[in-house]
Motif scaffolding. Structure first.
Motif, PDB file in Angstrom:
ATOM      1  N   MET A 145     -37.068 -65.170  83.127  1.00 29.48           N
ATOM      2  CA  MET A 145     -35.525 -65.138  83.046  1.00 29.48           C
ATOM      3  C   MET A 145     -35.237 -64.938  81.408  1.00 29.48           C
ATOM      4  O   MET A 145     -35.502 -65.915  80.658  1.00 29.48           O
ATOM      5  N   ASN A 146     -34.204 -64.195  81.354  1.00 31.74           N
ATOM      6  CA  ASN A 146     -33.545 -64.378  80.012  1.00 31.74           C
ATOM      7  C   ASN A 146     -32.211 -65.005  79.957  1.00 31.74           C
ATOM      8  O   ASN A 146     -31.416 -65.043  81.098  1.00 31.74           O
ATOM      9  N   ILE A 147     -31.764 -65.589  79.108  1.00 36.12           N
ATOM     10  CA  ILE A 147     -30.586 -66.329  78.859  1.00 36.12           C
ATOM     11  C   ILE A 147     -29.888 -65.652  77.835  1.00 36.12           C
ATOM     12  O   ILE A 147     -30.373 -65.703  76.468  1.00 36.12           O
ATOM     13  N   LYS A 148     -28.427 -65.251  78.074  1.00 33.55           N
ATOM     14  CA  LYS A 148     -27.671 -64.781  76.865  1.00 33.55           C
ATOM     15  C   LYS A 148     -26.231 -65.635  76.635  1.00 33.55           C
ATOM     16  O   LYS A 148     -25.904 -65.939  78.029  1.00 33.55           O
ATOM     17  N   LEU A 149     -25.964 -65.835  75.647  1.00 37.78           N
ATOM     18  CA  LEU A 149     -24.655 -66.314  75.425  1.00 37.78           C
ATOM     19  C   LEU A 149     -23.835 -65.248  74.569  1.00 37.78           C
ATOM     20  O   LEU A 149     -24.174 -64.686  73.684  1.00 37.78           O
ATOM     21  N   ILE A 150     -22.482 -65.126  75.085  1.00 34.57           N
ATOM     22  CA  ILE A 150     -21.720 -64.139  74.752  1.00 34.57           C
ATOM     23  C   ILE A 150     -20.457 -64.634  74.216  1.00 34.57           C
ATOM     24  O   ILE A 150     -20.004 -65.601  74.975  1.00 34.57           O
ATOM     25  N   ALA A 151     -20.157 -64.534  72.961  1.00 29.41           N
ATOM     26  CA  ALA A 151     -18.901 -65.199  72.476  1.00 29.41           C
ATOM     27  C   ALA A 151     -18.042 -64.079  71.791  1.00 29.41           C
ATOM     28  O   ALA A 151     -18.517 -63.120  70.878  1.00 29.41           O
ATOM     29  N   VAL A 152     -16.530 -64.536  71.890  1.00 30.77           N
ATOM     30  CA  VAL A 152     -15.746 -63.400  71.135  1.00 30.77           C
ATOM     31  C   VAL A 152     -15.442 -64.135  69.870  1.00 30.77           C
ATOM     32  O   VAL A 152     -15.072 -65.189  69.487  1.00 30.77           O
ATOM     33  N   GLN A 212     -32.744 -74.648  86.045  1.00 32.53           N
ATOM     34  CA  GLN A 212     -34.133 -74.675  86.870  1.00 32.53           C
ATOM     35  C   GLN A 212     -33.738 -73.827  88.163  1.00 32.53           C
ATOM     36  O   GLN A 212     -34.556 -72.934  88.490  1.00 32.53           O
ATOM     37  N   LYS A 213     -32.606 -74.097  88.769  1.00 24.23           N
ATOM     38  CA  LYS A 213     -32.271 -73.380  90.080  1.00 24.23           C
ATOM     39  C   LYS A 213     -32.127 -71.916  89.934  1.00 24.23           C
ATOM     40  O   LYS A 213     -32.714 -71.108  90.446  1.00 24.23           O
TER      41      LYS A 213
END
Length: 157
Positions: free
Chosen positions: A1-8, A90-91
């Protein structure tokens, strides 16, 4: 799984940016993580709050695929303690999704379209923080969550 944070908007403070980059580097030991910044809207002073949220919303949604799970960092979102947040991570990892995306909106929050697309909302506190500070707090909590999942000593219980 990849995690991405998008911010303005960009991070203006070099000190915050340095700390954010430190935690991004640490996260690399646990998961593929990317931090994607959406530029500030040009001529935002000439736009209403709704117009600004709509423009930001279109840019946010352009970075999301149908298969992504999208969670908004929102003051009305669900509150977790750090252990509870690690269980949420984890879920999602166990669910088999490819990408989990967290979104930090602009100064006025999110457009209706972004709220409608979201799969959930998460609040880091009942307090209000600047959009720049919340980036650091969130990325640190991601790191903490993974150290909890690995039973590492960073998080003292």
């Amino acid at each position: 799984m990849n995690i991405k944070l998008i911010a303005v908007g960009k991070t203006d403070h070099k000190e915050l940016e340095h700390l954010i980059q430190d935690y991004i580097k640490r996260l690399g030991f646990y998961i593929k993580f990317t931090f994607d910044l959406i530029p500030d809207i040009k001529n935002a002073k000439n736009l209403s709050e709704i117009q600004q949220k709509d423009k930001e919303g279109k840019l946010i949604l352009s970075k999301i695929s149908n298969a992504d799970i999208m969670i908004l960092l929102d003051e009305n979102g669900k509150l977790y303690d750090s252990v509870g947040f690690s269980k949420l991570l984890q879920k999602h990892m166990n669910s088999g999704i490819k990408q989990l995306i967290f979104i930090i909106g602009g100064p006025y929050g999110f457009s209706k379209d972004v709220y409608n697309r979201a799969n959930g909302k998460l609040s880091l506190s009942k307090m209000t923080f600047s959009h720049q500070m919340i980036r650091l707090f969130f990325i640190e909590q991601l790191y903490r969550g993974f150290t909890i999942l690995r039973n590492e000593p960073y998080h003292h219980r």
